[in-house]
Write an enzyme that holds these catalytic residues in place. Structure first.
Site, PDB file in Angstrom:
ATOM      1  N   ARG A 247      -9.358  21.595  37.535  1.00 48.23           N
ATOM      2  CA  ARG A 247      -9.702  20.721  38.644  1.00 48.23           C
ATOM      3  C   ARG A 247     -10.370  21.563  39.724  1.00 48.23           C
ATOM      4  NH1 ARG A 247      -9.479  16.933  35.799  1.00 48.23           N
ATOM      5  NH2 ARG A 247      -8.211  15.030  36.025  1.00 48.23           N
ATOM      6  N   GLU A 276     -16.215  16.330  43.805  1.00 50.96           N
ATOM      7  CA  GLU A 276     -17.119  15.710  42.819  1.00 50.96           C
ATOM      8  C   GLU A 276     -17.536  14.305  43.243  1.00 50.96           C
ATOM      9  OE1 GLU A 276     -15.245  15.745  38.978  1.00 50.96           O
ATOM     10  OE2 GLU A 276     -14.923  17.906  39.023  1.00 50.96           O
ATOM     11  N   HIS A 294     -18.543  17.861  34.831  1.00 43.87           N
ATOM     12  CA  HIS A 294     -17.201  17.464  34.396  1.00 43.87           C
ATOM     13  C   HIS A 294     -17.259  16.811  33.012  1.00 43.87           C
ATOM     14  CE1 HIS A 294     -12.982  16.269  36.026  1.00 43.87           C
ATOM     15  NE2 HIS A 294     -12.930  16.568  34.737  1.00 43.87           N
TER      16      HIS A 294
END
Length: 329
Positions: A247, A276, A294
């Site tokens: 993360r 993000e 991602h």
């Protein structure tokens, strides 16, 4: 003789099917199959989601969401009859677990089915940033090979020292991949895992000082927020490389930018970011960084397995009141 008519016994009305709330967009395979399990409403499709929840929030027993979309306290509070949250993805830091515990809700994620693909991506990012593959590709496409010659020699990957921040399911698969590159492996977690063959390092700073490459593969949580700090990056050093497939919040992104700009870190391979989909401009223009949107689990095979596991969890809850892959609370 008088005939009497007996009143037929009262028949209980059939129980209404438990309704499913889909929080936002889902892969077509999952979104298309959810209605076969029960009535579904899609919150993100509503013209006024807040008004919809005020009027209909009590209708839903199951919430289906994603690891990045999550479920905040306000959404959980707006669903007074919610019993279970089924999330697509392994991470659940975007779900308000405090609100979940307060309500006694069940939560499932999709572990294991994505381990291989995330581990593959971690090794791919490591090789790419260390050997300069993406940077060399850009060099050729710009015509620089003809104009200024080949790129400078990069760093060897095989036989180096690999540090892993996190040694859960994904971390263990990454470690097994790395053994194929003859790497010496150590890891940092809150407690050692004596059954594993790799050495536990109680100090993340010490691990960073020891290793050539540090791969982040731990959950995102308040406890891991900015765990990879400026001090850790400095300990990794000007010849060290960072890879993050966990993360974005685990890494202090501003400290990472500063370390790269100041020559305190050789490079970074990043599949996740702190805010993000926003990526700092300094990272975008850096030739020392490989950036991915991602996509750790984004293969057709893995995404299909993840979607099927979400469906299996919803099905099991509706039929039996249980989840197949519950998150321990």
């Amino acid at each position: 003789m008088t005939l009497t008519h007996e009143t037929p016994p009262h028949r209980a009305e059939a129980a209404q099917p438990q309704k499913i709330l889909q929080a936002g967009p889902l892969p077509p395979g999952l979104a298309g199959q959810l209605p076969t399990l029960g009535p579904v409403e899609i919150l993100s499709d509503m013209p006024d989601p807040e008004a919809f929840l005020q009027e209909r929030g009590g209708d839903f027993a199951v919430l289906v969401t994603t690891g990045t979309g999550g479920a905040g306290r306000s959404l959980i509070d707006a669903l007074p009859n919610l019993k279970a949250i089924c999330s697509l993805g392994v991470g659940y830091d975007a779900i308000d677990m405090e609100a979940v515990r307060a309500r006694g809700l069940m939560v499932s994620n999709t572990p294991d089915v994505l381990n291989d693909c995330v581990a593959d991506l971690a090794m791919g990012l490591l090789i790419d940033v260390v050997r300069g593959l993406s940077a060399s590709d850009r060099h050729v496409r710009r015509g620089d090979w003809n104009r200024v010659g080949p790129t400078r020699p990069s760093t060897r990957v095989s036989g180096k020292r690999l540090g892993l921040l996190g040694m859960g399911r994904i971390g263990q698969v990454i470690a097994r991949r790395a053994t194929g590159f003859d790497m010496d492996i150590r890891y940092h977690t809150r407690s050692a895992k004596p059954h594993l063959p790799w050495q536990h390092e109680p100090s993340l700073i010490a691990l960073a000082q020891w290793c050539d490459f540090l791969i982040v593969a731990c959950p995102g949580s308040p406890e891991t927020f900015h765990l990879v700090s400026a001090d850790v990056l400095k300990a990794l050093g000007p010849q060290g490389y960072l890879v993050n497939v966990a993360r974005g919040t685990v890494v202090d992104e501003r400290a990472l930018v500063a370390a790269l700009q100041n020559g305190e870190l050789a490079g970074a391979g990043l599949d996740v970011f702190e805010h993000e989909p926003e990526v700092p401009a300094e990272l975008i223009v850096s030739e020392q960084v490989v950036l991915l949107p991602h996509v750790g689990s984004a293969t057709r095979e893995t995404r299909a397995a993840m979607c099927n596991l979400v469906l299996d969890n919803v099905r099991a809850f509706l039929a039996e009141g249980r989840l197949l892959t519950p998150i321990g609370l």
